[in-house]
Enzyme design. Sequence first.
Site, PDB file in Angstrom:
ATOM      1  N   ARG A  74       7.007  -4.048  -5.878  1.00  0.00           N
ATOM      2  CA  ARG A  74       5.670  -3.688  -5.402  1.00  0.00           C
ATOM      3  C   ARG A  74       5.701  -2.258  -4.861  1.00  0.00           C
ATOM      4  O   ARG A  74       6.169  -2.015  -3.738  1.00  0.00           O
ATOM      5  CB  ARG A  74       5.224  -4.666  -4.325  1.00  0.00           C
ATOM      6  CG  ARG A  74       3.771  -4.437  -3.905  1.00  0.00           C
ATOM      7  CD  ARG A  74       3.236  -5.560  -3.037  1.00  0.00           C
ATOM      8  NE  ARG A  74       1.818  -5.388  -2.803  1.00  0.00           N
ATOM      9  CZ  ARG A  74       1.307  -4.792  -1.724  1.00  0.00           C
ATOM     10  NH1 ARG A  74       2.094  -4.307  -0.792  1.00  0.00           N
ATOM     11  NH2 ARG A  74      -0.019  -4.669  -1.597  1.00  0.00           N
ATOM     12  N   TYR A 112      16.665  -4.401   8.162  1.00  0.00           N
ATOM     13  CA  TYR A 112      17.794  -5.337   8.156  1.00  0.00           C
ATOM     14  C   TYR A 112      17.611  -6.301   6.989  1.00  0.00           C
ATOM     15  O   TYR A 112      16.495  -6.785   6.766  1.00  0.00           O
ATOM     16  CB  TYR A 112      17.906  -6.088   9.488  1.00  0.00           C
ATOM     17  CG  TYR A 112      18.303  -5.152  10.607  1.00  0.00           C
ATOM     18  CD1 TYR A 112      19.605  -4.650  10.689  1.00  0.00           C
ATOM     19  CD2 TYR A 112      17.368  -4.729  11.554  1.00  0.00           C
ATOM     20  CE1 TYR A 112      19.970  -3.749  11.685  1.00  0.00           C
ATOM     21  CE2 TYR A 112      17.728  -3.833  12.560  1.00  0.00           C
ATOM     22  CZ  TYR A 112      19.024  -3.352  12.613  1.00  0.00           C
ATOM     23  OH  TYR A 112      19.371  -2.450  13.590  1.00  0.00           O
ATOM     24  N   HIS A 147      12.484   4.401  11.707  1.00  0.00           N
ATOM     25  CA  HIS A 147      12.693   3.534  10.539  1.00  0.00           C
ATOM     26  C   HIS A 147      13.689   2.456  10.929  1.00  0.00           C
ATOM     27  O   HIS A 147      14.626   2.708  11.683  1.00  0.00           O
ATOM     28  CB  HIS A 147      13.257   4.375   9.382  1.00  0.00           C
ATOM     29  CG  HIS A 147      14.020   3.576   8.376  1.00  0.00           C
ATOM     30  ND1 HIS A 147      15.407   3.550   8.329  1.00  0.00           N
ATOM     31  CD2 HIS A 147      13.595   2.755   7.384  1.00  0.00           C
ATOM     32  CE1 HIS A 147      15.798   2.765   7.340  1.00  0.00           C
ATOM     33  NE2 HIS A 147      14.737   2.261   6.756  1.00  0.00           N
TER      34      HIS A 147
END
Lengths: 325, 325
Positions: B285, B132, B129
């Site tokens: 979303r 930034y 994972h």
Amino acid sequence: MAIDSDINLSSPNDSIRQRMFELIQRKQLEIVAALEAIEGNDTKFRSDSWERGAEGGGGRSMLIQDGRVFEKAGVNISKVHGVLPPQAVSQMRNDHSKLDLPAGTSLKFFACGLSLVIHPHNPHAPTTHLNYRYFETWDETGKPHTWWFGGGADLTPSYLYPEDAKQFHQAHKDALDKHDVSLYPRFKKWCDEYFLIKHRNETRGIGGIFFDDFDEFDAERSLKLVEDCFNAFLESYPAITRKRMDTPSTDAEKNWQQIRRGRYVEFNLVLDRGTQFGLRTPGSRVESILMSLPRTAGWVYDHHPEPGSREEELLQVLQNPIEWV
Amino acid sequence: MAIDSDINLSSPNDSIRQRMFELIQRKQLEIVAALEAIEGNDTKFRSDSWERGAEGGGGRSMLIQDGRVFEKAGVNISKVHGVLPPQAVSQMRNDHSKLDLPAGTSLKFFACGLSLVIHPHNPHAPTTHLNYRYFETWDETGKPHTWWFGGGADLTPSYLYPEDAKQFHQAHKDALDKHDVSLYPRFKKWCDEYFLIKHRNETRGIGGIFFDDFDEFDAERSLKLVEDCFNAFLESYPAITRKRMDTPSTDAEKNWQQIRRGRYVEFNLVLDRGTQFGLRTPGSRVESILMSLPRTAGWVYDHHPEPGSREEELLQVLQNPIEWV
């Protein structure tokens, strides 16, 4: 398991507390027997008893995993008592208006309940969840403060069989109608609202009944109502499973079932109050809380069923709950 | 995608905002190219652009699913701006002490970031994972209020290869050491603490780096630091994956990987602040937020690896994080 003998509290509901606990012990064994009969071979449930130690209470988890019919089925009972710290009381006050207490108040409490989740292998056989619980509190002087029953049962199919939905709802309506015909419509709606996966705008399943904070009847009558609801489940779910468990299925249907189980996980980990509360409570038994999670689940990015497919048929119902009876 | 042209805000960090967004656009394409090269055949990432409509902003999700090497890999960029209502500001104030504002204050904000999660098929190749992000706020009069960078990258293997852990950590330490040798020890520790699955008392993976609220350097220097961290990821993760992706594996190893992925889901849905915040934010979303969830996962009741097994070796490290470099 010391959970028969470790109650050292006194309240006018002594006998209700004791009888609710006897009821859930009995129903755990009846439900396990019904599921073992469906498995049919020599598969037996594994049974784990556990104690909460210094915090008071304990329980018994009964589980089958990778069975012939059931991929995972867990039936838990637990009984806990102790002191709710002010923070926990204030968390509960959001849900339980009767706990209207000055900030910083601690409460003694007693709770017992049965909860189960059953995930069959076959994508045509529905997942189900049931939970019935009893709760009591006292203030710091030992004066009884409040008590209530809560719970319900609901069905989560991957493929819609309207006759199964009707059978499940009818059994629970019949059980509630014996007590008050206003209950089923209220508890059915409450179930649809509680099991809404908000971020998906779809319900977890096709509903059932759900209630909480219930003290409208006296405790005696409420206990009978809970027993009738248990029996409604025993009359309907095993019969539905037997009807569907040997239905031929395809890889595509199995894949859809995995996606639906992913949504089940989303509800339980993100939204279910009991799971959230349990995972944040020191001394709670994580394995029993997360027993509800399926043996297998999956997430497919931006999945949309084909228009007119059976998968879309289910989704329509999850987005627009139906009055089944 | 209109996300190049829809910024209509003015602040002293105009150029930083623009350059951070250009950086994440560029890095999205570089990362996708590196992963497509590993897939090796003609598999290409699917690309979805989306807009937040009236709320302001948009993004691009790039995804591969059921590939040869990657079961699921998603690389998202997004840019959002608008007004944070008082409730959201007060939620953020817990994490961001610099947002010390009177109750009831609304804030204008701008945020952009890249986030990715990669789940390879092979249980010997680690999940990873990375995220930034850059964040800015203004008060109601348009006066710049605060800004910060945040993010990190971490590795989640199902089987421990100490040389992989060292390679990943060394690359990130080298990147941070160029800026300040005090950063890696702090960010490494922060990562172990952030990715702790509290209810399991184990970390999600073997760590990496994590930081938030970072404004210790000027924005210019911070931007360079983030770019160096992106490059550390590009130098290490693809190489580790190539080393492990064709390792022969057994059904039992695959099963352990499914259990580890179940824990990954638990962290993301129960504890990850970004996921929690996203799922509760209207207009966000959901498919992009939940792209992090694995294609497949599983839960086995009360699972404990054999003493001395490779599975237990990993668990030991998750319970007692190691200084890898």
